[in-house]
Design an enzyme around this catalytic site. Structure first.
Site, mmCIF file in Angstrom:
data_model
loop_
_atom_site.group_PDB
_atom_site.id
_atom_site.type_symbol
_atom_site.label_atom_id
_atom_site.label_comp_id
_atom_site.label_asym_id
_atom_site.label_seq_id
_atom_site.Cartn_x
_atom_site.Cartn_y
_atom_site.Cartn_z
ATOM 1 N N LEU A 33 0.427 -5.670 15.218
ATOM 2 C CA LEU A 33 0.589 -4.267 14.826
ATOM 3 C C LEU A 33 1.604 -4.117 13.688
ATOM 4 C CD1 LEU A 33 0.843 -2.679 18.395
ATOM 5 C CD2 LEU A 33 -1.129 -2.545 16.835
ATOM 6 N N LYS A 38 5.577 -9.268 11.463
ATOM 7 C CA LYS A 38 4.817 -10.271 10.695
ATOM 8 C C LYS A 38 5.536 -10.670 9.404
ATOM 9 C CE LYS A 38 1.271 -7.529 10.285
ATOM 10 N NZ LYS A 38 1.802 -6.341 10.965
ATOM 11 N N SER A 39 5.916 -9.666 8.600
ATOM 12 C CA SER A 39 6.551 -9.959 7.300
ATOM 13 C C SER A 39 7.891 -10.643 7.491
ATOM 14 C CB SER A 39 6.785 -8.677 6.499
ATOM 15 O OG SER A 39 5.588 -8.029 6.268
ATOM 16 N N SER A 106 -4.667 -7.315 9.990
ATOM 17 C CA SER A 106 -5.967 -7.973 10.253
ATOM 18 C C SER A 106 -6.459 -7.630 11.661
ATOM 19 C CB SER A 106 -5.877 -9.485 10.033
ATOM 20 O OG SER A 106 -4.734 -10.065 10.602
HETATM 21 N N1 LIG Z 1 -3.246 3.710 8.154
HETATM 22 C C1 LIG Z 1 -2.509 2.596 8.142
HETATM 23 N N2 LIG Z 1 -2.656 1.665 9.142
HETATM 24 C C2 LIG Z 1 -1.916 0.554 9.107
HETATM 25 N N3 LIG Z 1 -1.003 0.247 8.151
HETATM 26 C C3 LIG Z 1 -0.832 1.132 7.145
HETATM 27 C C4 LIG Z 1 -1.558 2.346 7.110
HETATM 28 N N4 LIG Z 1 -1.160 3.035 5.997
HETATM 29 C C5 LIG Z 1 -0.245 2.303 5.378
HETATM 30 N N5 LIG Z 1 -0.036 1.158 6.065
HETATM 31 C C6 LIG Z 1 0.858 0.081 5.573
HETATM 32 O O1 LIG Z 1 -0.009 -0.962 5.148
HETATM 33 C C7 LIG Z 1 0.310 -2.183 5.793
HETATM 34 C C8 LIG Z 1 -0.923 -2.840 6.426
HETATM 35 O O2 LIG Z 1 -1.700 -3.413 5.457
HETATM 36 P P1 LIG Z 1 -2.645 -4.632 5.838
HETATM 37 O O3 LIG Z 1 -3.291 -5.047 4.571
HETATM 38 O O4 LIG Z 1 -1.876 -5.634 6.584
HETATM 39 O O5 LIG Z 1 -3.711 -3.931 6.800
HETATM 40 S S1 LIG Z 1 -5.104 -4.481 7.294
HETATM 41 O O6 LIG Z 1 -4.949 -5.906 7.612
HETATM 42 O O7 LIG Z 1 -6.081 -4.294 6.206
HETATM 43 O O8 LIG Z 1 -5.456 -3.674 8.472
HETATM 44 C C9 LIG Z 1 1.272 -1.876 6.897
HETATM 45 O O9 LIG Z 1 2.247 -2.871 6.759
HETATM 46 P P2 LIG Z 1 2.932 -3.609 7.982
HETATM 47 O O10 LIG Z 1 3.756 -2.517 8.598
HETATM 48 O O11 LIG Z 1 3.741 -4.673 7.319
HETATM 49 O O12 LIG Z 1 1.895 -4.165 8.910
HETATM 50 C C10 LIG Z 1 1.798 -0.474 6.588
HETATM 51 O O13 LIG Z 1 3.050 -0.558 5.959
HETATM 52 N N1 LIG Z 2 12.586 -10.335 17.122
HETATM 53 C C1 LIG Z 2 12.183 -9.728 16.018
HETATM 54 N N2 LIG Z 2 11.210 -10.279 15.257
HETATM 55 C C2 LIG Z 2 10.794 -9.678 14.122
HETATM 56 N N3 LIG Z 2 11.262 -8.499 13.655
HETATM 57 C C3 LIG Z 2 12.239 -7.901 14.390
HETATM 58 C C4 LIG Z 2 12.723 -8.484 15.584
HETATM 59 N N4 LIG Z 2 13.660 -7.666 16.104
HETATM 60 C C5 LIG Z 2 13.773 -6.619 15.257
HETATM 61 N N5 LIG Z 2 12.923 -6.761 14.209
HETATM 62 C C6 LIG Z 2 12.781 -5.785 13.114
HETATM 63 O O1 LIG Z 2 11.479 -5.197 13.243
HETATM 64 C C7 LIG Z 2 10.984 -4.869 11.933
HETATM 65 C C8 LIG Z 2 9.642 -5.545 11.731
HETATM 66 O O2 LIG Z 2 9.122 -5.119 10.510
HETATM 67 P P1 LIG Z 2 8.142 -5.991 9.631
HETATM 68 O O3 LIG Z 2 8.599 -7.411 9.542
HETATM 69 O O4 LIG Z 2 7.898 -5.238 8.368
HETATM 70 O O5 LIG Z 2 6.807 -5.971 10.559
HETATM 71 P P2 LIG Z 2 5.296 -5.991 10.097
HETATM 72 O O6 LIG Z 2 5.196 -6.848 8.869
HETATM 73 O O7 LIG Z 2 4.552 -6.587 11.267
HETATM 74 O O8 LIG Z 2 4.926 -4.555 9.860
HETATM 75 C C9 LIG Z 2 12.016 -5.323 10.929
HETATM 76 O O9 LIG Z 2 12.834 -4.238 10.596
HETATM 77 C C10 LIG Z 2 12.817 -6.372 11.722
HETATM 78 O O10 LIG Z 2 14.144 -6.504 11.269
#
Ligand SMILES: Nc1ncnc2c1ncn2[C@@H]1O[C@H](COP(=O)(O)OS(=O)(=O)O)[C@@H](OP(=O)(O)O)[C@H]1O
Ligand SMILES: Nc1ncnc2c1ncn2[C@@H]1O[C@H](COP(=O)(O)OP(=O)(O)O)[C@@H](O)[C@H]1O
Length: 197
Positions: A33, A38-39, A106
């Site tokens: 989620l 992930k990042s 994904s």
């Molecule tokens: N509607 C919606 N749903 C999910 N995520 C959203 C949406 N709008 C913008 N974002 C931002 O875009 C990041 C997800 O992009 P992805 O390319 O990983 O998505 S996907 O794999 O195509 O589903 C996701 O990044 P992560 O939070 O790092 O997962 C969000 O920051």
């Molecule tokens: N154990 C942990 N593992 C990964 N992220 C964590 C953890 N605990 C707290 N965090 C925080 O949760 C957030 C995760 O964000 P991000 O890495 O952007 O997630 P995603 O790429 O899945 O959207 C960051 O702010 C990170 O510092």
């Protein structure tokens, strides 16, 4: 669809490049989620592998959506196309001998399997970053869950768009209340124990 095209075999190839680099190229595919980490984890893992002398490349959702996939949104159809393009790019990087890390939601199993099926056995390592929605929503690093809950963003994963948890991932990274560094260490150890890096 292009026709009348043929595949060229090159003498410098995946094997020769991998031998030179002294590493086994592969894709470490993080799925989970938004806010699951992930990042953050891919970044920490890449740093560790890079410091260990590996040639790595991190493909990250937000970054790829600034360029290669800048024309795509978040409908199911666009997400499928997003992952299709990324999978093809990941395959090219594997062909270059690189260890690729990916950080995309994904959400669909068939799309993750699409990437798996583009690669050879053991080259695709699916990592399920399994963090409960409530924890992701509490973290809300970009404030997106808040926007999704109050209707400013539509089709948000976990709220009004589907996330299919991996059926049989190589690594199931279960949630623990710990630092990102500790989780990255756990991930590194799991990958190591299973001979995946
Ligand atoms: N509607 C919606 N749903 C999910 N995520 C959203 C949406 N709008 C913008 N974002 C931002 O875009 C990041 C997800 O992009 P992805 O390319 O990983 O998505 S996907 O794999 O195509 O589903 C996701 O990044 P992560 O939070 O790092 O997962 C969000 O920051
Ligand atoms: N154990 C942990 N593992 C990964 N992220 C964590 C953890 N605990 C707290 N965090 C925080 O949760 C957030 C995760 O964000 P991000 O890495 O952007 O997630 P995603 O790429 O899945 O959207 C960051 O702010 C990170 O510092």
């Amino acid at each position: 669809m292009a026709t009348n095209i043929v595949w060229h075999k090159h003498e410098v190839n995946k094997q020769t490049r991998s031998d030179k680099l002294g590493q086994k190229p592969r894709v470490i595919w993080l799925t989970g989620l938004s806010g699951s980490g992930k990042s953050t984890l891919a970044n920490l893992l890449e740093k560790k592998l890079f410091e260990d002398g590996k040639l790595t490349y991190l493909l990250d959702g937000d970054n790829v959506r600034h360029g290669l996939c800048g024309d795509l949104g978040f409908s199911d159809k666009d997400r499928v196309e997003n992952i299709r393009r990324i999978s093809e790019v990941a395959k090219l990087f594997v062909d270059s001998g690189t260890i690729v890390l990916t950080a995309f939601i994904s959400p669909f199993q068939t799309d993750r399997d699409f990437c798996r099926n583009l690669l050879q056995e053991k080259e695709f390592v699916e990592v399920y970053v399994d963090v409960p929605l409530a924890v992701c929503e509490q973290r809300d690093p970009k404030g997106l869950y808040k926007k999704a809950r109050n209707g400013e963003i539509k089709d948000f994963t976990g709220i009004d768009s589907t996330y299919e948890a991996p059926v049989n991932p190589e690594v199931h990274l279960e949630y623990k209340d710990e630092s990102a560094e500790a989780t990255a260490e756990r991930l590194f150890n799991l990958l190591n124990e299973k001979g995946l890096i």
